[in-house]
Design a protein around this motif. Structure first.
Motif, short mmCIF file in Angstrom:
data_model
loop_
_atom_site.label_atom_id
_atom_site.label_comp_id
_atom_site.label_asym_id
_atom_site.label_seq_id
_atom_site.Cartn_x
_atom_site.Cartn_y
_atom_site.Cartn_z
N LEU A 32 0.65 -1.19 -0.08
CA LEU A 32 0.16 0.09 -0.16
C LEU A 32 0.81 1.25 0.11
O LEU A 32 0.31 2.26 -0.39
CB LEU A 32 -0.96 0.16 1.20
N ASP A 33 2.04 1.21 0.51
CA ASP A 33 2.98 2.37 0.54
C ASP A 33 3.97 2.17 -0.32
O ASP A 33 5.10 2.99 -0.26
CB ASP A 33 3.20 2.75 2.03
N LYS A 34 4.00 1.31 -1.37
CA LYS A 34 5.21 1.07 -2.19
C LYS A 34 4.76 0.95 -3.70
O LYS A 34 4.80 0.19 -4.48
CB LYS A 34 5.68 -0.34 -1.80
N PRO A 35 4.37 2.33 -4.23
CA PRO A 35 4.01 2.29 -5.54
C PRO A 35 4.96 1.99 -6.72
O PRO A 35 4.75 1.76 -7.76
CB PRO A 35 3.59 3.61 -5.75
N TYR A 36 6.43 2.03 -6.11
CA TYR A 36 7.47 1.82 -7.02
C TYR A 36 7.61 0.37 -7.57
O TYR A 36 7.89 0.15 -8.72
CB TYR A 36 8.81 2.03 -6.40
N ILE A 37 6.62 -0.54 -7.00
CA ILE A 37 6.52 -1.89 -7.53
C ILE A 37 6.12 -1.69 -8.78
O ILE A 37 6.36 -2.80 -9.44
CB ILE A 37 5.68 -2.63 -6.39
N ILE A 38 5.17 -1.12 -8.92
CA ILE A 38 4.46 -1.09 -10.11
C ILE A 38 5.28 -0.72 -11.37
O ILE A 38 5.45 -1.54 -12.41
CB ILE A 38 3.31 0.06 -10.49
N GLU A 39 6.25 0.23 -11.23
CA GLU A 39 7.28 0.78 -12.40
C GLU A 39 7.98 -0.39 -12.56
O GLU A 39 8.58 -0.88 -13.66
CB GLU A 39 8.00 1.89 -12.06
N ASP A 40 8.49 -1.18 -11.27
CA ASP A 40 9.67 -2.39 -11.84
C ASP A 40 8.65 -3.21 -12.47
O ASP A 40 9.50 -4.13 -13.23
CB ASP A 40 9.96 -2.66 -10.38
N LEU A 41 7.56 -3.67 -12.13
CA LEU A 41 6.89 -4.94 -12.63
C LEU A 41 6.71 -4.42 -14.23
O LEU A 41 6.80 -5.27 -15.13
CB LEU A 41 5.59 -5.04 -12.06
N LEU A 42 6.35 -3.13 -14.61
CA LEU A 42 6.35 -2.76 -15.83
C LEU A 42 7.40 -2.93 -16.76
O LEU A 42 7.43 -3.21 -17.86
CB LEU A 42 5.61 -1.29 -16.02
N THR A 43 8.60 -2.50 -15.80
CA THR A 43 9.90 -2.82 -16.84
C THR A 43 10.17 -4.15 -17.14
O THR A 43 10.59 -4.68 -18.02
CB THR A 43 11.01 -2.30 -15.70
N MET A 44 9.69 -5.15 -16.10
CA MET A 44 9.81 -6.29 -16.48
C MET A 44 8.97 -6.97 -17.84
O MET A 44 9.35 -7.58 -18.72
CB MET A 44 9.40 -7.29 -15.12
N ILE A 45 7.78 -6.30 -17.70
CA ILE A 45 6.73 -6.71 -19.00
C ILE A 45 7.54 -6.21 -20.24
O ILE A 45 7.76 -6.85 -21.31
CB ILE A 45 5.65 -6.02 -18.64
N ARG A 46 8.00 -4.72 -20.14
CA ARG A 46 8.54 -4.25 -21.53
C ARG A 46 9.85 -5.08 -22.08
O ARG A 46 10.14 -5.27 -23.06
CB ARG A 46 8.88 -2.94 -20.95
N VAL A 47 10.57 -5.56 -21.07
CA VAL A 47 11.75 -6.35 -21.37
C VAL A 47 11.50 -7.67 -21.91
O VAL A 47 12.04 -8.10 -23.05
CB VAL A 47 12.79 -6.29 -20.23
#
Length: 638
Positions: free
Chosen positions: A583-598
């Motif tokens: 709930l206080d870790k929105p940075y997880i979303i960007e890391d997961l999106l990076t995984m998808i993009r790669v």
């Protein structure tokens, strides 16, 4: 209404008219003709709904409140407290307004909310009880509870409660109870004095995600959408949405307000207007159907639609109308309110029916697709020609019975009409509105979107909604967009990178990882009347357990190395999601999106790791930015 449909079928069969009715009905070309036909059939065979109404009832309210009291006194589990809270809320819904029963139910619910640490909601219920006919001899106890809440909330107004509480303690007739409460107040006064000036303004219970996200640049043609997409039409795809530029994974492409209605299982626990979860709901003053999170929401919905619904929704519940019937009626009432009156609605729809451009159906006179306007919903696909006789006939029967209830119990036609199906069949406005409800029945069945609430990593269905713009997206068993439910909106995100000119595809409930191809295609054909030809169906992609890892796929060593590197934190994030620690870790979303993009540029989408990351990303979005409600764990006791 299944029993009335059964009764009609039996009646027509005994009279040897069933096949004649079926053949004649199938010759009809318009929804209004179908309504006229069925009204006459119902009149001829004298089929009248029972109209059993679940009215306010002081005796039933009192009984439920006492059941809650018995469990509350005997319980030491916070999970059982939620059962008590539900009983008190149902007691509140049944209590006449205003009444002693309503005051007592609010007061008792405040006690269980206090034990659950919902202090702001507790304060609200205390205020509601005190504003009603709550017994003078018990008021001091409520003021004591309010002081305890305000101390917990660190609210400076607590100091003002001391004198009021002392006043009501002195009014008490029992010296024993008076002494107990005075002792308790003295202890609370000491706490307040020790705090001195450390208090802050009141802190309400956390309301998740009040603010909607913002789209950077909006479409000129579709105000709820990004200018990164456009609406197109061709014979093969029908109306569909394409990218006007390259779109990155995770971009917001639409924020659409819906035509929503709660599922009946959520009527006591969620606000009928804004659909938010609330443990301190308040009732409609007149019916037992609708509950609200606040007086403001109650007033908003009354003006929007409930002034008409109120008289018949409770009847429709007891008569077991189908969920789509409630939504169909709500849409109808909102449409009339939007137009101003029935005649203005007729004029508006005549203009809409003149449109012969399949791409711009449902556009407003200003040349835009305003998804919150009724005309956008009115234009959605119905697939009337593909529907069976029984589907259209049942929809017509339901619409006719709703017309009967509207005529009997509301002034939607300007005045109440005779409870006579024959009279309704001769009334132009009744036939017009009945035809619209039958149209809604068809629209809802293939354009309905479920709204969800996240509870312990499982999606709980909260309601049904029509989203006119989201309905224009075609289906894929491997979509490149996904939806996040908000209280009154749906936010649409891209799941993968999408290239300029590529079609954006949603999912209608059949995903390649979860169901075999044959099952998916059968469901889509039965419910949506098309045979799916998406890539996963054409190539018959395997289910999730049979997907290959990127490690076994024929890709270069460098690509494997890069994917391993980017996936290093995935299982850490997966564990955090499973524990609800995001709930206080929105940075997880960007890391997961990076995984998808790669991975998107290096491995097939039908890959084990890609599917796992996608599933986790959706869960994080739902927890962080969607509707969510987390109950206390089982080991929480008094």
């Amino acid at each position: 209404m299944a029993y009335l449909m059964d009764k009609l079928t039996i009646t027509l069969t005994k009279a040897e008219k069933w096949f004649d009715v079926m053949n004649n009905f199938q010759e009809l070309k318009t929804d209004q003709d179908r309504i006229t036909f069925v009204l006459n059939i119902l009149w001829e065979h004298n089929l009248i709904p029972n109209e059993i109404n679940k009215l306010k009832n002081a005796e039933k309210s009192e009984k439920l409140r006492k059941q809650g009291n018995a469990i509350f006194v005997a319980s030491n589990s916070k999970l059982l407290y939620f059962t008590v809270q539900e009983l008190y809320t149902e007691s509140i819904s049944l209590a006449p307004y205003p009444s002693r029963q309503l005051a007592l139910a609010y007061a008792n619910r405040s006690a269980v909310l206090f034990e659950l640490d919902f202090y702001s909601d507790c304060v609200k219920d205390i205020g509601r009880a005190l504003a009603l006919n709550y017994p003078d001899d018990k008021r001091a106890k409520l003021y004591i509870r309010k002081i305890q809440c305000l101390i917990a909330l660190e609210d400076s107004t607590v100091k003002n409660m001391i004198k009021k509480t002392e006043y009501w303690i002195n009014k008490m007739t029992s010296n024993v109870n008076k002494l107990k409460l005075q002792t308790k107040l003295d202890g609370l006064r000491q706490k307040i004095e020790q705090k001195n000036d450390q208090y802050n303004p009141i802190k309400p219970n956390k309301v998740e995600n009040e603010l909607l996200p913002v789209i950077k640049s909006y479409s000129n043609e579709i105000p709820c959408a990004s200018d990164a997409i456009a609406l197109k039409y061709d014979e093969h795809n029908g109306r569909h949405v394409v990218a006007t530029r390259n779109i990155n994974a995770g971009e917001i492409i639409a924020i659409e307000k819906s035509y929503p209605i709660l599922t009946q299982r959520k009527l006591m626990s969620h606000c009928s207007n804004c659909l938010r979860e609330c443990l301190a709901t308040i009732p409609c003053k007149y019916c037992t159907y609708a509950m609200y999170c606040s007086e403001q929401c109650r007033n908003i919905e009354w003006k929007k639609c409930h002034d008409v619904e109120c008289a018949i929704f409770s009847i429709m519940v007891t008569e077991q109308f189908f969920p789509n019937d409630f939504l169909s009626l709500r849409i109808l009432v909102c449409a009339i309110k939007e137009a101003g009156n029935i005649q203005e609605l007729r004029t508006m729809l005549k203009d809409a029916d003149r449109s012969d451009d399949p791409r711009t159906m449902g556009f407003s006179p200003d040349g835009k697709f305003h998804s919150e306007k009724y005309i956008s919903l009115y234009s959605l696909m119905r697939k009337t020609e593909e529907r069976s006789f029984i589907n259209l006939f049942m929809g017509s029967v339901d619409a006719c019975f709703i017309l009967y209830l509207l005529a009997q119990h509301t002034n939607i036609f300007g005045t109440k009409l005779p409870g006579n199906f024959k009279a309704l069949a001769k009334n132009d406005n009744a036939i017009f509105l009945g035809g619209l409800m039958l149209r809604h029945h068809q629209i809802i069945s293939i354009n309905n979107h479920l709204t969800y609430e996240e509870q312990y990593l499982s999606e709980e269905v909260c309601g049904n909604a029509i989203l006119p713009f989201c309905s224009l997206f075609n289906h894929s068993c491997n979509p490149n967009v996904f939806r996040v439910s908000r209280s009154q909106h749906t936010v649409l995100y891209t799941l993968y990178p999408i290239r300029k000119g590529e079609q954006l595809l949603d999912n209608y409930g059949c995903h390649f990882t979860m169901q075999p191809k044959l099952d998916r295609q059968n469901m889509l054909l039965q419910q949506y009347y098309f045979t799916c030809k998406c890539v996963p169906c054409q190539e018959n992609w395997p289910l999730l357990p049979d997907l290959k890892s990127f490690e076994t796929l024929a890709i270069s060593a460098n690509d494997k190395k890069m994917i391993r590197s980017v996936l290093k934190k995935f299982y850490t994030y997966l564990n955090m999601v499973e524990e609800g620690d995001v709930l206080d870790k929105p940075y997880i979303i960007e890391d997961l999106l990076t995984m998808i993009r790669v991975m998107y540029d290096r491995v097939p989408i039908a890959c084990q790791e890609m599917s796992n990351v996608v599933k986790t990303l959706k869960q994080v979005y739902a927890l962080l930015y969607g509707n969510s409600f987390i109950l206390p764990t089982q080991n929480q006791n008094k």
